[in-house]
Design a protein around this motif. Structure first.
Motif, PDB file in Angstrom:
ATOM      1  N   LEU A   1       0.831  -1.210   0.000  1.00 31.13           N
ATOM      2  CA  LEU A   1       0.000   0.000   0.000  1.00 31.13           C
ATOM      3  C   LEU A   1       0.861   1.253   0.000  1.00 31.13           C
ATOM      4  O   LEU A   1       0.604   2.199  -0.759  1.00 31.13           O
ATOM      5  CB  LEU A   1      -0.923  -0.029   1.222  1.00 31.13           C
ATOM      6  N   VAL A   2       1.889   1.261   0.848  1.00 27.43           N
ATOM      7  CA  VAL A   2       2.739   2.449   0.966  1.00 27.43           C
ATOM      8  C   VAL A   2       3.422   2.774  -0.352  1.00 27.43           C
ATOM      9  O   VAL A   2       3.544   3.953  -0.730  1.00 27.43           O
ATOM     10  CB  VAL A   2       3.773   2.233   2.093  1.00 27.43           C
ATOM     11  N   THR A   3       3.880   1.768  -1.073  1.00 26.92           N
ATOM     12  CA  THR A   3       4.555   2.037  -2.345  1.00 26.92           C
ATOM     13  C   THR A   3       3.626   2.659  -3.370  1.00 26.92           C
ATOM     14  O   THR A   3       4.097   3.231  -4.357  1.00 26.92           O
ATOM     15  CB  THR A   3       5.166   0.750  -2.930  1.00 26.92           C
ATOM     16  N   GLN A   4       2.309   2.556  -3.152  1.00 27.93           N
ATOM     17  CA  GLN A   4       1.346   3.117  -4.096  1.00 27.93           C
ATOM     18  C   GLN A   4       0.951   4.549  -3.764  1.00 27.93           C
ATOM     19  O   GLN A   4       0.177   5.162  -4.522  1.00 27.93           O
ATOM     20  CB  GLN A   4       0.089   2.238  -4.136  1.00 27.93           C
ATOM     21  N   VAL A   5       1.458   5.098  -2.649  1.00 27.09           N
ATOM     22  CA  VAL A   5       1.099   6.476  -2.294  1.00 27.09           C
ATOM     23  C   VAL A   5       2.326   7.385  -2.250  1.00 27.09           C
ATOM     24  O   VAL A   5       2.233   8.516  -1.755  1.00 27.09           O
ATOM     25  CB  VAL A   5       0.366   6.525  -0.925  1.00 27.09           C
ATOM     26  N   LEU A   6       3.466   6.927  -2.788  1.00 25.46           N
ATOM     27  CA  LEU A   6       4.668   7.757  -2.785  1.00 25.46           C
ATOM     28  C   LEU A   6       4.479   8.946  -3.722  1.00 25.46           C
ATOM     29  O   LEU A   6       4.036   8.778  -4.863  1.00 25.46           O
ATOM     30  CB  LEU A   6       5.880   6.932  -3.219  1.00 25.46           C
ATOM     31  N   PRO A   7       4.801  10.163  -3.265  1.00 25.81           N
ATOM     32  CA  PRO A   7       4.508  11.358  -4.076  1.00 25.81           C
ATOM     33  C   PRO A   7       5.244  11.420  -5.400  1.00 25.81           C
ATOM     34  O   PRO A   7       4.658  11.795  -6.423  1.00 25.81           O
ATOM     35  CB  PRO A   7       4.930  12.507  -3.160  1.00 25.81           C
ATOM     36  N   GLU A   8       6.566  11.093  -5.430  1.00 30.38           N
ATOM     37  CA  GLU A   8       7.374  11.271  -6.633  1.00 30.38           C
ATOM     38  C   GLU A   8       8.220  10.028  -6.885  1.00 30.38           C
ATOM     39  O   GLU A   8       8.866   9.509  -5.970  1.00 30.38           O
ATOM     40  CB  GLU A   8       8.305  12.485  -6.501  1.00 30.38           C
ATOM     41  N   ALA A   9       8.245   9.562  -8.129  1.00 31.36           N
ATOM     42  CA  ALA A   9       9.064   8.399  -8.465  1.00 31.36           C
ATOM     43  C   ALA A   9      10.546   8.669  -8.240  1.00 31.36           C
ATOM     44  O   ALA A   9      11.291   7.768  -7.841  1.00 31.36           O
ATOM     45  CB  ALA A   9       8.825   7.999  -9.929  1.00 31.36           C
ATOM     46  N   ARG A  10      10.991   9.906  -8.446  1.00 28.08           N
ATOM     47  CA  ARG A  10      12.416  10.218  -8.305  1.00 28.08           C
ATOM     48  C   ARG A  10      12.848  10.257  -6.843  1.00 28.08           C
ATOM     49  O   ARG A  10      14.044  10.290  -6.548  1.00 28.08           O
ATOM     50  CB  ARG A  10      12.744  11.538  -8.998  1.00 28.08           C
ATOM     51  N   ASP A  11      11.884  10.282  -5.899  1.00 28.34           N
ATOM     52  CA  ASP A  11      12.209  10.373  -4.472  1.00 28.34           C
ATOM     53  C   ASP A  11      11.757   9.143  -3.696  1.00 28.34           C
ATOM     54  O   ASP A  11      11.485   9.217  -2.488  1.00 28.34           O
ATOM     55  CB  ASP A  11      11.552  11.616  -3.855  1.00 28.34           C
ATOM     56  N   ARG A  12      11.691   7.996  -4.340  1.00 26.38           N
ATOM     57  CA  ARG A  12      11.119   6.823  -3.678  1.00 26.38           C
ATOM     58  C   ARG A  12      11.849   6.456  -2.391  1.00 26.38           C
ATOM     59  O   ARG A  12      11.223   6.204  -1.355  1.00 26.38           O
ATOM     60  CB  ARG A  12      11.145   5.626  -4.633  1.00 26.38           C
ATOM     61  N   ALA A  13      13.165   6.383  -2.429  1.00 26.73           N
ATOM     62  CA  ALA A  13      13.915   5.951  -1.245  1.00 26.73           C
ATOM     63  C   ALA A  13      13.802   6.974  -0.117  1.00 26.73           C
ATOM     64  O   ALA A  13      13.693   6.605   1.058  1.00 26.73           O
ATOM     65  CB  ALA A  13      15.379   5.711  -1.606  1.00 26.73           C
ATOM     66  N   LYS A  14      13.843   8.258  -0.465  1.00 28.60           N
ATOM     67  CA  LYS A  14      13.709   9.296   0.567  1.00 28.60           C
ATOM     68  C   LYS A  14      12.337   9.220   1.220  1.00 28.60           C
ATOM     69  O   LYS A  14      12.212   9.264   2.451  1.00 28.60           O
ATOM     70  CB  LYS A  14      13.947  10.668  -0.054  1.00 28.60           C
ATOM     71  N   ASP A  15      11.285   9.089   0.405  1.00 24.93           N
ATOM     72  CA  ASP A  15       9.931   9.046   0.951  1.00 24.93           C
ATOM     73  C   ASP A  15       9.692   7.774   1.753  1.00 24.93           C
ATOM     74  O   ASP A  15       8.998   7.799   2.778  1.00 24.93           O
ATOM     75  CB  ASP A  15       8.905   9.168  -0.173  1.00 24.93           C
ATOM     76  N   LEU A  16      10.251   6.660   1.321  1.00 23.20           N
ATOM     77  CA  LEU A  16      10.145   5.443   2.122  1.00 23.20           C
ATOM     78  C   LEU A  16      10.929   5.579   3.419  1.00 23.20           C
ATOM     79  O   LEU A  16      10.548   4.998   4.451  1.00 23.20           O
ATOM     80  CB  LEU A  16      10.641   4.232   1.320  1.00 23.20           C
ATOM     81  N   GLY A  17      12.020   6.350   3.404  1.00 24.50           N
ATOM     82  CA  GLY A  17      12.736   6.634   4.641  1.00 24.50           C
ATOM     83  C   GLY A  17      11.879   7.426   5.611  1.00 24.50           C
ATOM     84  O   GLY A  17      11.898   7.177   6.830  1.00 24.50           O
ATOM     85  N   VAL A  18      11.123   8.385   5.091  1.00 21.50           N
ATOM     86  CA  VAL A  18      10.191   9.130   5.938  1.00 21.50           C
ATOM     87  C   VAL A  18       9.117   8.195   6.484  1.00 21.50           C
ATOM     88  O   VAL A  18       8.749   8.261   7.674  1.00 21.50           O
ATOM     89  CB  VAL A  18       9.567  10.295   5.147  1.00 21.50           C
ATOM     90  N   ILE A  19       8.612   7.313   5.631  1.00 23.52           N
ATOM     91  CA  ILE A  19       7.620   6.325   6.077  1.00 23.52           C
ATOM     92  C   ILE A  19       8.206   5.437   7.174  1.00 23.52           C
ATOM     93  O   ILE A  19       7.522   5.078   8.145  1.00 23.52           O
ATOM     94  CB  ILE A  19       7.149   5.462   4.888  1.00 23.52           C
ATOM     95  N   ASN A  20       9.476   5.065   7.030  1.00 19.98           N
ATOM     96  CA  ASN A  20      10.091   4.157   8.005  1.00 19.98           C
ATOM     97  C   ASN A  20      10.250   4.777   9.388  1.00 19.98           C
ATOM     98  O   ASN A  20      10.466   4.056  10.366  1.00 19.98           O
ATOM     99  CB  ASN A  20      11.455   3.675   7.488  1.00 19.98           C
ATOM    100  N   ILE A  21      10.127   6.111   9.483  1.00 23.77           N
ATOM    101  CA  ILE A  21      10.096   6.734  10.807  1.00 23.77           C
ATOM    102  C   ILE A  21       8.905   6.208  11.596  1.00 23.77           C
ATOM    103  O   ILE A  21       8.953   6.101  12.828  1.00 23.77           O
ATOM    104  CB  ILE A  21      10.052   8.266  10.679  1.00 23.77           C
ATOM    105  N   ALA A  22       7.840   5.848  10.882  1.00 26.87           N
ATOM    106  CA  ALA A  22       6.668   5.271  11.535  1.00 26.87           C
ATOM    107  C   ALA A  22       6.938   3.861  12.043  1.00 26.87           C
ATOM    108  O   ALA A  22       6.107   3.308  12.771  1.00 26.87           O
ATOM    109  CB  ALA A  22       5.481   5.257  10.565  1.00 26.87           C
ATOM    110  N   ASN A  23       8.060   3.252  11.659  1.00 29.53           N
ATOM    111  CA  ASN A  23       8.476   1.976  12.244  1.00 29.53           C
ATOM    112  C   ASN A  23       9.325   2.184  13.489  1.00 29.53           C
ATOM    113  O   ASN A  23       9.111   1.533  14.508  1.00 29.53           O
ATOM    114  CB  ASN A  23       9.292   1.159  11.228  1.00 29.53           C
TER     115      ASN A  23
END
Length: 421
Positions: free
Chosen positions: A353-375
């Motif tokens: 689900l999270v991979t389907q709501v990432l704002p920009e394809a060029r920032d996938r790793a950065k945005d997933l890093g922000v998501i991982n703060i929730a872990n």
């Protein structure tokens, strides 16, 4: 690199485009091994090696020392993961964007583990552990993103299920290695350091990855780089709701597992609570593995994510109610099985689900890093929430009722994500 990847790398199409070609089973296996390495190196020191080491260094203040060391490590993790992800997004190595960070992070993490093992003061342990956290979170940024980069939507939950169960399996395998195969703090850290690098190598050496053309790398500006870590929930509400859902469900899971040792000792009166925790962890992991892959396949087949997140929240809340109402060993075993089954559903579906709501394809790793703060954030917050609840709001019954409430709230809020079925 294959000819097709070379051609795509030159025009940049394979780097930022939504993936369509299914990944091979060997790709999933290699990524799962690298994920296993990260979480085994993360969790085993926190659960076993750091407490043993700090007990030897300062037996009178071991609890406070452990809180300081793990708290500083968590702070480093919160910063290092998105920063490493953002730098990964900008990497133009001919080996791709993720593999250099997986290997470099594994080597830095192994060095941090080795440094931690050699320390004889609390300050030295903290420095070594923070270095290890920085390296391991750089590696985590590398292993978290290939699913979004390379796995098509129709296969994403299934692959996420395989990599997701490595989180729990890493803790179990690390506990078994440090309890049965090696003895002593130094040998434990050393074994983890070696395995972290060895398990990263199959993905790094065997799996091709398209390179980012230099023309697609944005010019570096310090202020713009710093601002990029704020993802506005107003502009990207689905991302915000997905982040909050992950935070709440992980907070519920942390509340459920953090005080198991004391719950078994004080409420259940289990004779050997350390062994009891290991048994419950094995049961939890087994049932997570039993649900993660089948549910991932089903989610991919029907194309739905949110309903499975709601289901997992209800299952986990049922486990919490068992722990709240029945303080017996059979009830604890049943709750571990139910909680594991629910979390297995979550591990498979939420990452997809999270991979389907990432704002920009060029920032996938950065945005997933922000998501991982929730872990990582709930691991820091859970003790602050649990301690006053146990002391003043109903003891362990109050703690597990709070876990049920938080988990159900996460399941309710996931329905606010509009762009994913």
């Amino acid at each position: 690199m294959s000819q097709a990847l070379q051609e795509d790398a030159r025009d940049g199409s394979a780097v930022l485009a939504e993936p369509t070609a299914p990944v091979r089973p060997s790709w999933t296996v290699d990524l799962s091994l690298a994920t296993l390495a990260v979480f085994m190196a993360f969790m085993t020191p926190i659960q076993i090696l750091l407490p043993l080491q700090l007990e030897h260094i300062d037996p009178q203040h071991k609890s406070g020392a452990l809180s300081v060391v793990t708290g500083l490590g968590a702070l480093v993790a919160v910063l290092a993961n998105p920063i490493a992800g953002a730098l990964s997004d900008r990497t133009t190595s001919r080996f791709g964007r993720r593999r250099p960070w997986i290997l470099g992070g594994a080597l830095a993490g192994a060095a941090g583990l080795a440094l931690t093992a050699s320390q004889h003061t609390v300050a030295g342990v903290a420095v070594g552990w923070c270095l290890g956290q920085a390296g391991l979170n750089a590696m985590l940024a590398g292993v978290s993103t290939p699913i979004a980069d390379r796995v098509p939507l129709a296969q994403r939950a299934q692959v996420s299920g395989w990599t997701g169960i490595m989180q729990s399996f890493g803790l179990v395998l690390g506990a078994l290695i440090t309890s049965l195969l090696v003895t002593g703090v130094w040998s434990g850290y050393g074994t983890l350091a070696v395995l972290t690098v060895v398990l990263a190598l199959p993905f790094v050496l065997r799996q091709d990855e398209p390179a980012l053309p230099p023309a697609l790398r944005p010019a570096f500006d310090v202020r713009a780089f710093a601002r990029s870590f704020w993802v506005s929930p107003r502009q990207h509400p689905d991302f915000g709701w997905a982040w909050l859902t992950r935070f709440l469900i992980n907070l519920g899971n942390a509340l459920g597992t953090l005080y198991l040792f004391f719950f078994l000792s004080d409420a259940v009166r289990y004779g050997d609570p350390g062994t009891g925790v290991l048994i419950l962890t094995v049961v939890y992991t087994l049932f997570a593995a039993l649900t993660a892959i089948p549910v991932g396949r089903l989610s991919d087949r029907v194309g739905r994510r949110k309903s499975f997140v709601v289901l997992c929240s209800l299952i986990m809340a049922a486990a919490a109610l068992l722990l709240a109402l029945l303080h017996t060993w059979p009830a604890a075993l049943a709750a571990a099985a139910v909680l594991g089954a629910g979390y297995g559903v979550y591990l498979a579906v939420d990452q997809a689900l999270v991979t389907q709501v990432l704002p920009e394809a060029r920032d996938r790793a950065k945005d997933l890093g922000v998501i991982n703060i929730a872990n990582s954030g709930p691991q820091v917050l859970a003790p602050a929430v649990a301690a006053p609840v146990i002391a003043h709001l109903g003891g362990y019954t109050g703690l597990y009722l709070a876990m049920a409430l938080v988990t159900v709230l996460g399941g309710v809020l996931v329905r606010r994500v509009r762009g994913v079925a």
